[in-house]
Design a protein around this motif. Structure first.
Motif, PDB file in Angstrom:
ATOM      1  N   ARG B  82       0.834  -1.215   0.000  1.00 18.24           N
ATOM      2  CA  ARG B  82       0.000   0.000   0.000  1.00 18.24           C
ATOM      3  C   ARG B  82       0.862   1.255   0.000  1.00 18.24           C
ATOM      4  O   ARG B  82       0.576   2.226  -0.693  1.00 18.24           O
ATOM      5  N   THR B 110      -6.465  -6.752  -2.635  1.00 20.89           N
ATOM      6  CA  THR B 110      -6.633  -5.523  -1.849  1.00 20.89           C
ATOM      7  C   THR B 110      -6.296  -4.287  -2.670  1.00 20.89           C
ATOM      8  O   THR B 110      -7.056  -3.317  -2.710  1.00 20.89           O
ATOM      9  N   GLU B 114      -8.758  -1.196  -4.027  1.00 20.48           N
ATOM     10  CA  GLU B 114      -8.586   0.138  -3.442  1.00 20.48           C
ATOM     11  C   GLU B 114      -8.235   1.214  -4.461  1.00 20.48           C
ATOM     12  O   GLU B 114      -8.225   2.400  -4.121  1.00 20.48           O
TER      13      GLU B 114
END
Lengths: 297, 297
Positions: B82, B110, B114
């Motif tokens: 991230r 993920t 996102e």
């Protein structure tokens, strides 16, 4: 000595801040010792501390999310080490042991200057022990690339005894071999033979195991070097030095307090092999490690 | 397809977000592609992207301060990934390639959910290629512990073709051997023989090189497996898939803009071997890598 061995002119000695700096703070002798490493190697230092100062409490941090440190730069290692010290201080530690040669090489001076509690690394104790052991004045040092390139062992050894010749060799495959548990293996034998050949040709009579993983390869390294070569494990000497410093500074734990949670282990990543490894080399039972977010410190 | 292959029910496919999500944003076809890896392995993917879509600009990030990812936990890998995506987005990238099998295994779903730009990993392309290549329906997969334990390759392969049998083997020493440059070495031969023996006994006819470092060991792995076994390099297939997605989404760079700084390389630690390695495997001259503080993103 009286807390005066911190010396700006001689940054290679053990770092105990000057007394006037430290007396601003009250250090509790019953507080734990903080110990850190990039991962599991520092547990060989913990093992020695448990043996030599069994009444002491310890908080260990292994930076398993960011290991290994061996090939990383000085700036990065200092940044990581500062975060770790900030974390350990939240646990109220009375002293800090940098149980990693790479981090000791790069960060000891900075950390010792920035903190009001004693901070010691593994280099000086190992160097001093090697100087005492050598008979022919030829010392070998093996370590990670970071430790070897920092030239810290040659500098420290020669500051103690200028006439000694130091021969270094980086052994970057040793850490992954240990982490994979290949302690007694033909591949490890082959890598050891290759790495150590150069040092044998220099006729060193003393070899510093300059990475906290390496004592776990002691039998292989000893066989390759031959029994006439003394192997120095800085973990042993570091524990002795810390005991002496704590005694001198009246910071030894009297052992009469609450010993619940005597040894606490924290990691930055719950790598499955940390617990297995710790349980295999430490005399404690059912050791548990708790994960923390080190980057937040 | 039309941007609809993102499918909550089938998280193993390539992740291209639904058109309605993405149309809130304007994606510039002349923007660079963001590519990241734990360190140097992803450069094998960059090499394929340079070959197959030579008009594209690229921003590469190698997380050299925290490598390797292979044995770290899912949570840690997602957190690191991230941060990296946030960094790459500051460079205005139009798509992101996770050029690391471990990070693709843990973080692709993920990250794809996102972000409003296409995010692709290396797993699906490699799996599809292996399914197409096998004749006897027996596929081997080698990778890091993280990739193997995630079971992502078996899941994806069996979702494409349920009858196929998949045999996995973690090869944790391959990454350090590559990082140390021991590409053609007796120790590497020995480790390869040991790791691959199990897969040979399963009569696989196709082997997925499920870690971006492994294509650099192709000749050793090929010799051990025998010439009747097809080696699948997911980097090649990933580049092809990205080219197809960009074409379909009308995001291919027309190649008529400013190409200054066409390829930019960032790392979290200035490890000396990054530049050497990059210069040895990429066709660019005098590649420079800039260090950034990834933990600040």
């Amino acid at each position: 000595m009286d807390g005066e061995i911190f010396d700006e002119q001689d940054p290679v000695k053990l770092y105990v801040p000057k007394r006037e700096r430290r007396e601003k703070f009250t250090i509790d002798a019953r507080a734990p010792i903080g110990v850190f490493d990039s991962g599991i190697g520092g547990l060989t230092v913990v093992r020695e501390l448990m043996r030599q100062i069994p009444d002491e409490r310890m908080v260990y941090f292994g930076d398993t999310a960011r290991l290994p440190y061996g090939a990383k730069s000085r700036d990065t290692i200092i940044r990581f080490s500062r975060q770790i010290v900030r974390f350990l201080k939240t646990k109220g530690v009375k002293a800090i042991v940098i149980a990693c040669n790479t981090a000791s090489s790069h960060a000891l001076k900075t950390l010792a200057e920035e903190n009001e509690i004693p901070v010691i690394g593994v280099i000086y104790a190992g160097a001093l022990s090697a100087v005492r052991a050598t008979k022919n004045g030829r010392i070998g040092v093996i370590g990670t690339r970071g430790t070897v390139n920092s030239e810290i062992y040659p500098k420290v050894i020669q500051s103690i005894s200028p006439g000694i010749r130091v021969f270094q060799k980086a052994c970057p495959m040793f850490v992954p071999l240990v982490e994979e548990g290949l302690l007694h293996d033909s591949v490890t034998d082959e890598m050891a033979a290759r790495y150590l050949q150069e040092l044998k040709e220099k006729y060193v009579d003393t070899l510093v195991l300059g990475c906290t993983h390496y004592p776990l390869l002691r039998s292989t390294i000893g066989r390759v070097m031959g029994e006439e070569v003394t192997l120095v494990n800085p973990a042993y000497e570091t524990a002795t030095e810390l005991r002496d410093i704590l005694a001198r500074e009246k910071l030894l734990n009297p052992g009469d307090g609450n010993m619940e949670g005597k040894y606490r282990f924290y990691v930055s990543d719950l790598a499955e092999n940390f617990r297995d490894f710790a349980n295999s080399i430490l005399p404690t039972e059912h050791l548990e490690a708790k994960k923390i977010e080190i980057e937040e410190y």
